[in-house]
Design a protein around this motif. Structure first.
Motif, PDB file in Angstrom:
ATOM      1  N   LEU A 161       0.849  -1.185   0.000  1.00 21.92           N
ATOM      2  CA  LEU A 161       0.000   0.000   0.000  1.00 21.92           C
ATOM      3  C   LEU A 161       0.885   1.237   0.000  1.00 21.92           C
ATOM      4  CD1 LEU A 161      -2.823   1.322   0.313  1.00 21.92           C
ATOM      5  CD2 LEU A 161      -2.547   1.066   2.797  1.00 21.92           C
ATOM      6  N   ASP A 162       0.696   2.109  -0.992  1.00 19.72           N
ATOM      7  CA  ASP A 162       1.474   3.345  -1.108  1.00 19.72           C
ATOM      8  C   ASP A 162       0.560   4.522  -0.799  1.00 19.72           C
ATOM      9  OD1 ASP A 162       3.488   5.174  -1.696  1.00 19.72           O
ATOM     10  OD2 ASP A 162       2.958   5.244  -3.830  1.00 19.72           O
ATOM     11  N   LEU A 163       0.828   5.222   0.288  1.00 16.61           N
ATOM     12  CA  LEU A 163      -0.017   6.325   0.733  1.00 16.61           C
ATOM     13  C   LEU A 163       0.541   7.659   0.241  1.00 16.61           C
ATOM     14  CD1 LEU A 163      -0.769   5.139   4.368  1.00 16.61           C
ATOM     15  CD2 LEU A 163      -2.036   4.700   2.270  1.00 16.61           C
ATOM     16  N   GLY A 164      -0.336   8.485  -0.323  1.00 12.31           N
ATOM     17  CA  GLY A 164       0.110   9.715  -0.956  1.00 12.31           C
ATOM     18  C   GLY A 164       0.896   9.380  -2.205  1.00 12.31           C
ATOM     19  N   THR A 165       0.327   8.527  -3.040  1.00  5.73           N
ATOM     20  CA  THR A 165       1.078   7.931  -4.157  1.00  5.73           C
ATOM     21  C   THR A 165       1.495   8.941  -5.206  1.00  5.73           C
ATOM     22  OG1 THR A 165       1.101   5.978  -5.595  1.00  5.73           O
ATOM     23  CG2 THR A 165      -0.900   7.326  -5.628  1.00  5.73           C
ATOM     24  N   GLY A 166       0.805  10.102  -5.286  1.00  6.61           N
ATOM     25  CA  GLY A 166       1.215  11.136  -6.240  1.00  6.61           C
ATOM     26  C   GLY A 166       1.229  10.620  -7.666  1.00  6.61           C
ATOM     27  N   PRO A 217      -9.440   4.237   2.362  1.00  8.98           N
ATOM     28  CA  PRO A 217     -10.470   3.447   1.683  1.00  8.98           C
ATOM     29  C   PRO A 217      -9.950   2.085   1.245  1.00  8.98           C
ATOM     30  CG  PRO A 217      -9.477   4.953   0.126  1.00  8.98           C
ATOM     31  CD  PRO A 217      -8.770   5.183   1.450  1.00  8.98           C
ATOM     32  N   VAL A 218      -9.286   1.379   2.160  1.00  4.37           N
ATOM     33  CA  VAL A 218      -8.663   0.093   1.822  1.00  4.37           C
ATOM     34  C   VAL A 218      -8.942  -0.911   2.934  1.00  4.37           C
ATOM     35  CG1 VAL A 218      -6.807   1.218   0.514  1.00  4.37           C
ATOM     36  CG2 VAL A 218      -6.466   0.692   2.941  1.00  4.37           C
ATOM     37  N   GLU A 219      -8.576  -2.178   2.673  1.00  6.05           N
ATOM     38  CA  GLU A 219      -8.742  -3.229   3.666  1.00  6.05           C
ATOM     39  C   GLU A 219      -7.830  -2.966   4.874  1.00  6.05           C
ATOM     40  OE1 GLU A 219      -8.571  -5.247  -0.470  1.00  6.05           O
ATOM     41  OE2 GLU A 219      -7.670  -3.515   0.558  1.00  6.05           O
ATOM     42  N   LEU A 220      -8.308  -3.295   6.044  1.00  5.17           N
ATOM     43  CA  LEU A 220      -7.510  -3.177   7.259  1.00  5.17           C
ATOM     44  C   LEU A 220      -6.901  -4.536   7.594  1.00  5.17           C
ATOM     45  CD1 LEU A 220      -9.903  -0.950   9.413  1.00  5.17           C
ATOM     46  CD2 LEU A 220      -8.090  -0.241   7.828  1.00  5.17           C
ATOM     47  N   ASP A 221      -5.804  -4.526   8.352  1.00  7.23           N
ATOM     48  CA  ASP A 221      -5.100  -5.771   8.731  1.00  7.23           C
ATOM     49  C   ASP A 221      -4.786  -6.621   7.509  1.00  7.23           C
ATOM     50  OD1 ASP A 221      -5.151  -5.328  11.550  1.00  7.23           O
ATOM     51  OD2 ASP A 221      -7.260  -5.882  11.560  1.00  7.23           O
ATOM     52  N   PHE A 222      -4.301  -6.004   6.442  1.00  9.30           N
ATOM     53  CA  PHE A 222      -4.196  -6.709   5.162  1.00  9.30           C
ATOM     54  C   PHE A 222      -2.827  -6.609   4.499  1.00  9.30           C
ATOM     55  CE2 PHE A 222      -4.947  -7.008   0.539  1.00  9.30           C
ATOM     56  CZ  PHE A 222      -5.627  -8.219   0.479  1.00  9.30           C
ATOM     57  N   TYR A 223      -2.167  -5.468   4.597  1.00 13.10           N
ATOM     58  CA  TYR A 223      -0.962  -5.209   3.802  1.00 13.10           C
ATOM     59  C   TYR A 223       0.301  -5.555   4.587  1.00 13.10           C
ATOM     60  CZ  TYR A 223      -4.244  -2.849   0.799  1.00 13.10           C
ATOM     61  OH  TYR A 223      -5.309  -2.588  -0.020  1.00 13.10           O
ATOM     62  N   ASP A 224       1.239  -6.219   3.904  1.00 10.76           N
ATOM     63  CA  ASP A 224       2.484  -6.553   4.608  1.00 10.76           C
ATOM     64  C   ASP A 224       3.536  -5.461   4.448  1.00 10.76           C
ATOM     65  OD1 ASP A 224       4.024  -8.932   2.303  1.00 10.76           O
ATOM     66  OD2 ASP A 224       2.777  -7.185   1.929  1.00 10.76           O
ATOM     67  N   LEU A 225       3.288  -4.465   3.570  1.00 12.05           N
ATOM     68  CA  LEU A 225       4.161  -3.302   3.486  1.00 12.05           C
ATOM     69  C   LEU A 225       3.314  -2.077   3.144  1.00 12.05           C
ATOM     70  CD1 LEU A 225       7.057  -2.087   3.486  1.00 12.05           C
ATOM     71  CD2 LEU A 225       7.084  -2.474   0.998  1.00 12.05           C
ATOM     72  N   VAL A 226       3.425  -1.044   3.977  1.00 11.70           N
ATOM     73  CA  VAL A 226       2.797   0.245   3.707  1.00 11.70           C
ATOM     74  C   VAL A 226       3.903   1.274   3.576  1.00 11.70           C
ATOM     75  CG1 VAL A 226       1.260   2.049   4.580  1.00 11.70           C
ATOM     76  CG2 VAL A 226       0.677  -0.366   4.923  1.00 11.70           C
ATOM     77  N   VAL A 227       3.805   2.118   2.551  1.00 12.19           N
ATOM     78  CA  VAL A 227       4.849   3.097   2.245  1.00 12.19           C
ATOM     79  C   VAL A 227       4.289   4.508   2.353  1.00 12.19           C
ATOM     80  CG1 VAL A 227       6.465   3.932   0.483  1.00 12.19           C
ATOM     81  CG2 VAL A 227       5.994   1.467   0.700  1.00 12.19           C
ATOM     82  N   MET A 228       5.037   5.392   3.022  1.00 13.59           N
ATOM     83  CA  MET A 228       4.721   6.822   3.066  1.00 13.59           C
ATOM     84  C   MET A 228       5.971   7.564   2.599  1.00 13.59           C
ATOM     85  SD  MET A 228       2.611   6.984   6.678  1.00 13.59           S
ATOM     86  CE  MET A 228       1.677   8.470   6.288  1.00 13.59           C
ATOM     87  N   HIS A 229       6.047   7.800   1.304  1.00 10.54           N
ATOM     88  CA  HIS A 229       7.239   8.387   0.696  1.00 10.54           C
ATOM     89  C   HIS A 229       7.026   9.882   0.448  1.00 10.54           C
ATOM     90  CE1 HIS A 229       9.758   9.518  -2.837  1.00 10.54           C
ATOM     91  NE2 HIS A 229      10.661   8.804  -2.197  1.00 10.54           N
ATOM     92  N   GLN A 230       7.770  10.715   1.177  1.00 10.66           N
ATOM     93  CA  GLN A 230       7.675  12.168   1.058  1.00 10.66           C
ATOM     94  C   GLN A 230       6.228  12.641   1.206  1.00 10.66           C
ATOM     95  OE1 GLN A 230      10.135  13.957   1.308  1.00 10.66           O
ATOM     96  NE2 GLN A 230      11.934  13.021   0.379  1.00 10.66           N
ATOM     97  N   VAL A 231       5.586  12.149   2.261  1.00 11.26           N
ATOM     98  CA  VAL A 231       4.179  12.464   2.515  1.00 11.26           C
ATOM     99  C   VAL A 231       3.990  13.223   3.828  1.00 11.26           C
ATOM    100  CG1 VAL A 231       1.928  11.423   3.042  1.00 11.26           C
ATOM    101  CG2 VAL A 231       3.306  10.527   1.176  1.00 11.26           C
ATOM    102  N   LEU A 232       4.693  12.809   4.874  1.00 10.88           N
ATOM    103  CA  LEU A 232       4.438  13.353   6.208  1.00 10.88           C
ATOM    104  C   LEU A 232       4.555  14.867   6.270  1.00 10.88           C
ATOM    105  CD1 LEU A 232       6.041  10.962   8.859  1.00 10.88           C
ATOM    106  CD2 LEU A 232       3.680  11.077   8.059  1.00 10.88           C
TER     107      LEU A 232
END
Length: 336
Positions: A161-166, A217-232
């Motif tokens: 899961l890539d958050l703030g995917t741009g 808007p995604v499944e919870l307890d599901f992803y083995d890698l979540v990425v926040m790249h230049q988002v915070l």
């Protein structure tokens, strides 16, 4: 114990009924290729909007197709999870690629994709000056991305899961390593750019969702890698976003954060909407701990000789403290 590919009798019967019609079978084949809107499907199939919508409703109710909203648009895609998802993919896999109907549909799909790419290119060009100004302060992408690959390691990924995917760069490099990849961004325009990028690279296992990072808007307890790249640095409440990202992790999953170390480039705040001028090591470590994650890696990438004016980037890797006791691999549960 039930086979991960098995589904209840009534689910299969409903799926067979829904798929057993020419237009709906063509829709399944198209939606296995790409996420498409009703208007795009109308263009490809040459049928009326009410007729296409009616067929999509039947496929969605049967669990063969899923839908999601992106601004004022609704996108459809062959189901990625649920009891009928594997059956949907099996149906499409058995279709002869050289069938005349499917060949014609794919040709019109290529035209739709080309139109999307042109639209994304126009948006990107209109914002290129702004992005180039910010990118001038970034370290070379190849250095940062090499460090990202080193941090996550060589093991195959199931769901990313890539958050703030741009514009979708993280999906572009990580989706080939995963069974499934999902990117979330609040901007429909940026998602258009990302969608064109993913389609250009043929990444059919990657999907995009418009959504709020504070209410994913995604499944919870599901992803083995979540990425926040230049988002915070864009967020007014980084801890809240990290807590929400952690909710998406499966037990033992990892959260990768890439962002600037503390700096004094006020122009980024004044002209480019950066709310924070970087983060200290202790600050992010505190966020991760508060979200129930253990810091398993931290790496600082400072400017090297010849990189004057670049900002230091820090990579943090946190791991969910829960133990993964799932006996089945995620890819099996996905298609159950």
């Amino acid at each position: 114990m039930p086979h991960p590919q098995h589904a209840p009798f009534d689910v299969i019967l409903t799926a067979l009924t829904a798929a057993g019609e020419a237009t709906r079978l063509r829709l399944l084949a198209l939606l296995a290729e790409a996420e498409l809107t009703v208007s795009e499907l109308v263009t490809i199939l040459g049928q009326s909007q009410p007729r296409v919508s009616r067929h999509l409703k039947l496929l969605t109710e049967a669990g063969l197709v899923e839908r999601h909203r992106e601004g004022s648009w609704v996108f459809f895609l062959i189901s990625q999870s649920g009891p009928a998802a594997g059956f949907a993919r099996d149906i499409v896999a058995r279709l002869a690629p050289a069938d005349a109907h499917l060949v014609a549909d794919r040709a019109r799909l290529a035209e739709v994709r080309e139109a999307r790419a042109d639209q994304a290119a126009r948006y990107f060009a209109s914002h290129a000056a702004n992005w180039d100004e910010v990118r001038a302060m970034h370290l070379p992408e190849e250095r940062v991305e090499a460090a990202i690959f080193e941090a996550i390691g060589p093991a195959p990924l199931n769901a990313v899961l890539d958050l703030g995917t741009g514009a979708g760069r993280m999906l572009e490099i990580l989706a080939p390593l995963a069974s499934r990849a999902v990117g979330v961004d609040q901007s429909p325009q940026m998602l258009s750019v990302a969608r064109a990028r993913l389609e250009h690279n043929g990444l059919r296992n990657a999907q995009l969702r418009q959504g709020d990072l504070y209410a994913l808007p995604v499944e919870l307890d599901f992803y083995d890698l979540v990425v926040m790249h230049q988002v915070l640095h864009y967020l007014d409440d980084p801890l809240r976003a990290i807590r929400e990202a952690t909710r998406a992790l499966r037990p033992g999953g990892r959260l990768l954060i890439v962002d600037f170390a503390p700096h004094e480039e006020e122009s980024l705040r004044l002209e480019h909407a950066h709310r924070r001028l970087g983060f200290s090591t202790d600050e992010v470590a505190g966020y991760l701990a508060a979200a129930g994650l253990d810091v398993v890696m931290r790496r600082e990438l400072a400017p090297q000789s010849g990189e004057c004016g670049k900002l230091t980037v820090t990579i943090w890797l946190g791991r969910d403290r829960r133990i993964n006791s799932d006996a089945f691999p995620l890819t099996a549960r996905e298609v159950a």
